[in-house]
Design a protein around this motif. Structure first.
Motif, PDB file in Angstrom:
ATOM      1  N   LYS A   1      -8.160   6.471   2.802  1.00 34.09           N
ATOM      2  CA  LYS A   1      -6.940   6.098   2.101  1.00 34.09           C
ATOM      3  C   LYS A   1      -6.673   4.611   2.283  1.00 34.09           C
ATOM      4  N   THR A   2      -6.371   3.919   1.200  1.00 32.45           N
ATOM      5  CA  THR A   2      -5.967   2.517   1.355  1.00 32.45           C
ATOM      6  C   THR A   2      -4.535   2.306   0.892  1.00 32.45           C
ATOM      7  N   GLY A   3      -3.932   3.358   0.339  1.00 30.01           N
ATOM      8  CA  GLY A   3      -2.554   3.219  -0.108  1.00 30.01           C
ATOM      9  C   GLY A   3      -1.928   4.574  -0.295  1.00 30.01           C
ATOM     10  N   GLN A   4      -0.652   4.574  -0.423  1.00 30.02           N
ATOM     11  CA  GLN A   4       0.060   5.829  -0.607  1.00 30.02           C
ATOM     12  C   GLN A   4       1.235   5.595  -1.539  1.00 30.02           C
TER      13      GLN A   4
ATOM     14  N   PRO B   1      -2.873  14.382  -0.991  1.00 31.81           N
ATOM     15  CA  PRO B   1      -3.413  14.405   0.372  1.00 31.81           C
ATOM     16  C   PRO B   1      -3.250  15.773   1.043  1.00 31.81           C
TER      17      PRO B   1
ATOM     18  N   ASP C   1      -4.082  14.168   6.815  1.00 33.11           N
ATOM     19  CA  ASP C   1      -4.989  14.588   5.743  1.00 33.11           C
ATOM     20  C   ASP C   1      -6.448  14.472   6.168  1.00 33.11           C
TER      21      ASP C   1
ATOM     22  N   TRP D   1      -5.289  11.063  -5.174  1.00 27.55           N
ATOM     23  CA  TRP D   1      -5.389  12.501  -4.910  1.00 27.55           C
ATOM     24  C   TRP D   1      -4.167  12.995  -4.147  1.00 27.55           C
TER      25      TRP D   1
ATOM     26  N   ALA E   1      -2.147  10.025  -2.493  1.00 26.96           N
ATOM     27  CA  ALA E   1      -3.005   9.168  -1.669  1.00 26.96           C
ATOM     28  C   ALA E   1      -3.881   8.360  -2.612  1.00 26.96           C
TER      29      ALA E   1
ATOM     30  N   VAL F   1      -6.608   5.515   9.339  1.00 23.40           N
ATOM     31  CA  VAL F   1      -7.811   5.227   8.549  1.00 23.40           C
ATOM     32  C   VAL F   1      -8.768   4.348   9.368  1.00 23.40           C
TER      33      VAL F   1
ATOM     34  N   ARG G   1       4.661   7.096  -3.053  1.00 22.91           N
ATOM     35  CA  ARG G   1       5.673   8.149  -2.978  1.00 22.91           C
ATOM     36  C   ARG G   1       6.413   8.145  -4.312  1.00 22.91           C
TER      37      ARG G   1
ATOM     38  N   THR H   1       0.819  -1.211   0.000  1.00 22.16           N
ATOM     39  CA  THR H   1       0.000   0.000   0.000  1.00 22.16           C
ATOM     40  C   THR H   1       0.851   1.258   0.000  1.00 22.16           C
ATOM     41  N   GLY H   2       2.120   1.113   0.359  1.00 23.71           N
ATOM     42  CA  GLY H   2       2.976   2.291   0.442  1.00 23.71           C
ATOM     43  C   GLY H   2       2.661   3.162   1.637  1.00 23.71           C
ATOM     44  N   MET H   3       1.727   2.712   2.486  1.00 20.94           N
ATOM     45  CA  MET H   3       1.349   3.505   3.647  1.00 20.94           C
ATOM     46  C   MET H   3       2.087   3.022   4.877  1.00 20.94           C
TER      47      MET H   3
END
Lengths: 440, 452, 332
Positions: C215-218, C317, A261, C315, C293, A194, C220, A184-186
């Protein structure tokens, strides 16, 4: 030529027996880039094991198996646990296994050893974990690594030069290890933000949980609760993340650190999220016979444990919600409800992690829809939750947290035969482990 | 531990010539105990006229020593045992004293003189007591005259004590051996026939369980190591803050670490619980933990005073009460009773500027030991104290150089002792053979010039 | 999905066979053209006709090496015939792209190539295309129509089986079909300068307040992401390469390729057996470097259509501006 005696194989019944938690040891956890900045994973794990050996007089003993690991690991530490064992006074004939299940590494190490003991495969085991943010592996870029590997494979100097000629300045920047979820890169915090938002977990309740964690841990230290659970390391005597003098007011002033955010609705701060930490822990397990034969205490029975994982990648479930599922299965298997438990140890990856799990277990829709239950799993009596503090105060050196919790809970249950303790540890990759201990 | 570079230098050929020419102290390398080494390396001469001398001579023969009643001129002797048991008036001292004197120049480096006599305290006859007290004076002065690491000590027997008592053998062996390297000018008393000779003199504590407090470092760690070497299983105790070093000590001696603040109300109970859980017995307790908080009394604050008293003596008193109330620390059916050995200090004997609190606590230890021996006697046990002088430890390494140099040389051996010198004495007092010695404070100070 | 793709158009009857164009030559030529037209504007400012023909070229297929390059950029399972057998949709687009660009670079094409804005993409990935499978690529343009900021049109590309009749390919021979919608800013159709009813555009929705989903992912995206995608795709359009080259085209910073976002959006979600459709609609450009995001959501199984639908949003963020929306419909 060998033949298999089918009859005996078929009639053999598996004998299982009690697995007891004998005790534990950990070094104080230290905030990253602080007191242990120069200590390696191996240094810390060896120290943690040495303290355990010293506490229980295991010098020269061949332990059935030592299982443990680190989440952030150098490639040179391919045999981290074995190398650490060789640095202790344990019998060098003690085998060791490296285990890795992200933040649940320690729990998995302990659980799998418990299973081996239960089956009679080994008599004693040490489950351990260590992590260092300060000594995290820094690696070269993927691009540079590929070029170097290509050069390494080259058969002629010409091929080698050709490969090496591809190196560009940009390739040379060192890379810190990724702590983001690869799919997910998160970051974990962003994921949790979330989930917390989805469950409507408020800022105030998170801050209150964080404050309670600090106050409980400080009180436990002051009472000497950790005298036989913690051995100092590098002059550090208590977890350096511990802020005994924190107040709700101070915590309330902090700006959000995750889910920014979300704007006004962001609730997760540096204080109600666990700081990056260095540290190590170890837990000694054995069969009751082993403990008796070696005059060792039997704090608690390791009753059961359960792994779970959730599909978090496209947001179907929160990254850190797997323990909610593990708990349901584990309780059902053991015919238990939350009301049967004396103590709850829910790993505070973030205050909101604990609160979201609790909210989920109390939520009818979640329990019916996701856990397939007829009714909510139940309420958790907050006065029984993390009563000697947890990760928000102590810190969370990923793989070391399982050992910290098992040893702490086992000590709490000691002298309370039949009383049950519940453990929940979430982990990266949408995973988690829950476990049950019973006092002896 | 600070290096004693002066002693190192004085033991080089150049250093020996230079220190001799300048009349400087000439500290010797002391002979210390090694397992398997003979009690003494060379001949032992027994002088004196009484029955005790005969009994001692035959005892020494059982240890395969080269025992003599006379010695050739110029022959090196390792030890001289001068028995004054037959004296009844000071005039009787002459023969044995002068006979001993003639041999002194033949005493080898790290040699031993042991005077053996009956306790003066029991003598009501003035001449008899004067004679026996005379031996004390003679021994102390002789200790000052000894050279090259040799020592002189007295073995004091109770009035009617059979010289064959185990503690006579044990005490004599201790004083002759390298275990007493830093003990000089002292008197080891034997009051009773209690005690048992060990099967193996190198493993006198085999099978026993010992607790050492303050064992993380320094003298405490050394005590644990020596007790372990002598065969004991160790429970090492120190405050949680010292846990890392404590674990290291525990692992060196294959013992168990117990992180515990001994000033806790239940410290004794927790030690007993640990011993009961892990070993099922408890034989030896060494109260080594202690602190200093130096200040002139005029400037003393309650925190300094109270903490020293609390750690150094009140904690010991409280732990002893718990120990003596528990059957675990009581082996009446065994051949050897429980042992308590406490750490006193020469400061407690002679006093020391800036150490009113410390001296009060350490003198208190001596008082406690003397007053407790009856209680221990009831379970065939003993309680004694050891008063170290200047010992090379991390603590004394922090003393400024000049002060440290002076302190080191202010004794008959012209050097500081080592932690294991203290530990050896404690190990002896804790051993089954020492059952006849109780209520005593024995100094391990190289005959410090300060104090008596 | 309601897309132009539904029309099953197979393009003009006039199909001209060409050699597989080299993108580099096209960009060099286009750069030259753009510089020249700045001095002497091309008459096409008033053009209202798209070329009436299609072009077709043979393509030897994607090599294993190219697939590996793709995988190094996007991750995922190896294209080893075991874990993944088919090309990802975006790689099929990469194969087809030079042919499309070849057509757009032709004299007959009325709009300037440089500075064209990619508005959306809709793809029907009908059958699996495998490694080293030779294909034919057919491209044409259609649907020239006004847009409030200029003129838009569709570039349609088909990946056809190697043996297909390029004029009237059988349905089974159309492996992949994509419609890219472009905007030529400031260009207006001759005879209808700025009037007419511009088609309702995605941009108009930008004016509504965008409420970001969970958000489910990000993602970079580093400053080099344009170059990295260019290395895989061969699309070295200067607008993606560096801030210097982007500024020459009037952008403050380089922007990432729209198809990179599509590739990332689809990675791990596309069925290997194909039979799926997807679209992506671009809004605010992703200026490098940036953090995007991302939200992915399974809309559930649409039993009547026999498909599973997932929707996507990307989008910024920080600013809360939408970069793209997407949709994927896979066989259930």
């Amino acid at each position: 030529m060998t033949t298999i005696d089918r009859t005996s194989a078929q009639t053999r019944t598996v004998q299982t027996r009690d697995v007891v938690v004998i005790g534990g040891n950990r070094i104080p956890f230290a905030r990253a880039h602080g007191a242990y900045a120069t200590a390696s994973n191996q240094d810390m794990l060896t120290s943690g094991l040495n303290g355990l050996v010293a506490r229980f007089g295991l010098q020269g003993q061949r332990i059935g198996s030592v299982a443990g690991g680190a989440v952030m690991k150098h490639s040179k530490n391919f045999n981290l646990v074995r190398e650490s064992v060789l640095g202790t006074p344990l019998d060098p004939a003690t085998p060791a296994t490296d285990v890795q299940m992200a933040c649940a590494t320690g729990m998995e190490a302990i659980g799998s050893l418990a299973d081996k003991i239960r089956l009679g495969r080994i008599e004693s085991g040490i489950g351990a974990g260590v992590d260092s943010i300060s000594d995290a592996p820094i690696v070269v870029t993927d691009a540079l690594r590929r070029i170097l590997m290509e050069a390494n494979r080259a058969k002629t100097p010409g091929q080698r030069l050709k490969a090496l000629a591809k190196i560009r300045p940009g390739h040379l920047a060192p890379q810190a290890p990724g702590v983001n979820e690869p799919r997910t890169g998160m970051s974990m915090g962003e994921h949790m933000a979330v989930t917390a938002h989805a469950w409507g977990i408020g800022r105030q309740e998170q801050d209150e949980l964080a404050l309670a964690s600090h106050q409980n841990l400080a009180a436990a230290y002051d009472d000497g609760f950790f005298d036989d659970l913690v051995t100092p390391f590098k002059g550090v005597q208590r977890d350096t993340n511990l802020r005994a003098d924190s107040t709700l007011e101070k915590l309330g002033k902090l700006a959000p650190a995750f889910g920014r955010d979300l704007g006004e609705e962001a609730t997760m701060t540096a204080a109600n999220s666990t700081a990056l930490t260095d540290g190590a822990s170890a837990v000694l397990l054995g069969s009751a016979d082993y403990a008796e034969a070696h005059d060792l205490p039997q704090l608690a029975t390791f009753v059961d444990y359960e792994q779970a994982a959730v599909d978090f990648v496209d947001g179907a479930e929160g990254l850190l919600m797997a323990p909610a599922y593990a708990a349901a299965r584990m309780l059902e298997r053991n015919g238990l409800t939350f009301e049967d438990f004396e103590y709850f140890e829910i790993h505070e990856a973030f205050a909101s992690t604990v609160l979201a799990q609790i909210a989920a277990w109390e939520d009818e829709e979640f329990c019916r829809g996701k856990l397939g239950l007829d009714a909510p799993l139940g309420r958790i009596d907050r006065s029984r939750l993390n009563i000697h503090g947890s990760s928000l105060a102590a810190g969370h050196p990923f793989a070391a947290t399982g050992g910290r919790i098992v040893a702490t809970l086992a000590k709490m249950l000691h002298g309370k035969p039949g009383k049950l303790g519940f453990i929940s540890v979430c982990a990266a990759g949408g995973q988690g482990i829950t476990a049950i201990l019973e006092g002896r | 531990m600070a290096r004693d570079t002066y002693t190192e230098f004085a033991n080089t050929p150049l250093g020996r010539r230079l220190t001799s020419a300048l009349g400087l102290p000439q500290p010797a390398r002391l002979r210390r105990h090694r397992p398997g080494a003979p009690v003494v390396p060379g001949p032992v001469v027994v002088v004196g006229t009484g029955t005790v001398s005969d009994e001692i001579a035959s005892l020494l023969l059982t240890w395969d020593l080269d025992v003599r009643r006379h010695v050739e001129p110029r022959e090196r002797v390792s030890a001289v045992i001068a028995c004054f048991d037959a004296i009844s008036t000071p005039a009787d001292l002459s023969e044995t004293a002068l006979g001993l004197g003639r041999m002194l120049k033949q005493v080898a480096p790290s040699g031993r003189v042991v005077t053996v006599f009956r306790s003066p305290d029991a003598a009501s006859d003035p001449a008899l007591r004067a004679a026996r007290k005379g031996v004390e004076g003679l021994t102390r002065s002789l200790a000052h005259e000894m050279r090259a690491g040799a020592t002189a000590n007295g073995l004091v027997l109770a009035e009617d004590l059979d010289a064959g008592a185990p503690s006579v053998a044990g005490g004599l062996r201790f004083l002759l051996s390298g275990r007493s390297a830093f003990v000089s000018g002292q008197f080891l008393t034997v009051d009773s026939v209690n005690g048992v000779l060990p099967g193996d003199w190198d493993r006198p504590l085999e099978g026993q369980v010992a607790v050492v407090t303050g064992a993380a470092r320094g003298i405490g760690a050394s005590i644990a190591e020596v007790l372990h070497r002598d065969g004991a299983q160790l429970i090492v105790v120190d405050v949680p803050a010292a846990g890392e070093q404590l674990a290291a000590t525990a692992n060196r001696v294959s013992g168990t670490a117990l992180q515990l603040d001994i000033t806790a109300d239940d410290a004794g109970e927790r030690i007993l619980a640990h011993a009961r859980q892990h070993y099922g017995r408890l034989d030896i307790v060494v109260h080594n933990a202690g602190i200093t908080r130096d200040k002139l009394l005029a400037n003393m604050d309650p925190a300094r005073w109270d903490s020293v008293i609390a750690v150094n003596i009140e904690a010991q008193l409280r732990m002893n009460r718990a120990l003596l109330a528990d059957d675990l620390f009581n082996r009446p059916e065994g051949t050897s009773g429980p042992r308590i050995v406490s750490l006193a200090s020469t400061s407690g004997i002679a006093g020391n500027r800036g150490q009113t609190n410390y001296a009060a606590s350490k003198a208190g230890v001596m008082g406690m030991v003397a007053a407790s021996s009856a209680q221990l006697e009831a379970r065939h046990g003993t309680i004694n104290a050891v008063a170290p002088g200047f010992i090379e430890t991390e603590m004394t390494a922090k003393i400024p150089f000049a002060t440290r140099e002076v302190a080191r040389r202010l004794n008959s051996l012209n050097q500081g002792g080592r932690p294991d010198d203290v530990a050896e004495t404690i190990a002896y007092l804790a051993s089954p053979a020492a059952g006849g010695t109780s209520g005593l404070t024995l100094r391990v100070c190289g005959q410090n010039l300060v104090g008596a | 999905m309601t897309d132009r793709i539904e029309e099953q158009s197979t393009g003009p009857v006039d199909v001209r066979r060409i050699e597989l164009p080299a993108l580099k030559d096209i960009y060099v030529h286009a750069g030259w053209e753009s510089a020249r037209s700045a001095v002497a504007p091309r008459s096409s400012g008033a053009a209202d006709e798209l070329p009436g023909h299609a072009v077709v070229a043979r393509h030897p297929g994607a090599s294993a090496q190219q697939l590996e390059q793709y995988r190094l950029l996007f991750g995922g399972e190896p294209f080893d015939g075991v874990h993944r057998r088919g090309l990802p949709s975006v790689l099929a687009h990469i194969l087809a792209f030079p042919v499309q660009m070849g057509l757009l670079a032709e004299e007959a094409f009325p709009l300037p190539l440089m500075g064209m804005v990619h508005l959306s993409n809709a793809v029907e990935h009908r059958r699996r295309v495998t490694v080293d499978e030779p294909v034919q690529i057919k491209a044409w343009t259609e649907g020239l129509r006004p847009h409030r900021r200029g003129t838009q049109f569709d570039a349609v590309v088909e990946v056809l089986a190697d043996a297909a009749d390029v004029g009237r390919p059988a349905e089974s021979e159309v492996l992949w079909r994509g419609v890219s919608t472009y905007l030529s800013r400031g260009a207006h159709l001759a005879g209808r300068p700025g009037d007419g009813e511009p088609e309702r555009q995605p941009e108009s929705s930008e004016r509504e307040e965008f409420i970001p989903p969970a958000k489910t992912g990000q993602w970079r995206l580093g400053a080099d992401m344009g170059r990295r995608y260019a290395a895989v795709s061969g699309d070295w359009n200067p607008i993606h390469i560096s801030s210097v080259s982007a500024r020459m085209l009037g952008m403050p910073r380089a922007i990432v390729h729209g198809m990179y976002a599509a590739g990332r959006m689809l990675e791990g979600r596309e069925p290997d057996d194909a039979g799926h459709r997807w679209r992506i609609t671009f809004e605010a450009p992703m200026r490098l470097p940036c953090t995007v995001a991302f939200h992915a959501e399974r809309r559930g199984v649409d039993a009547s259509a026999g498909q599973v639908v997932e929707t996507f949003t990307g989008w910024d963020p920080r600013k809360g501006r939408r970069h793209f929306t997407g949709e994927l419909a896979s066989p259930a």
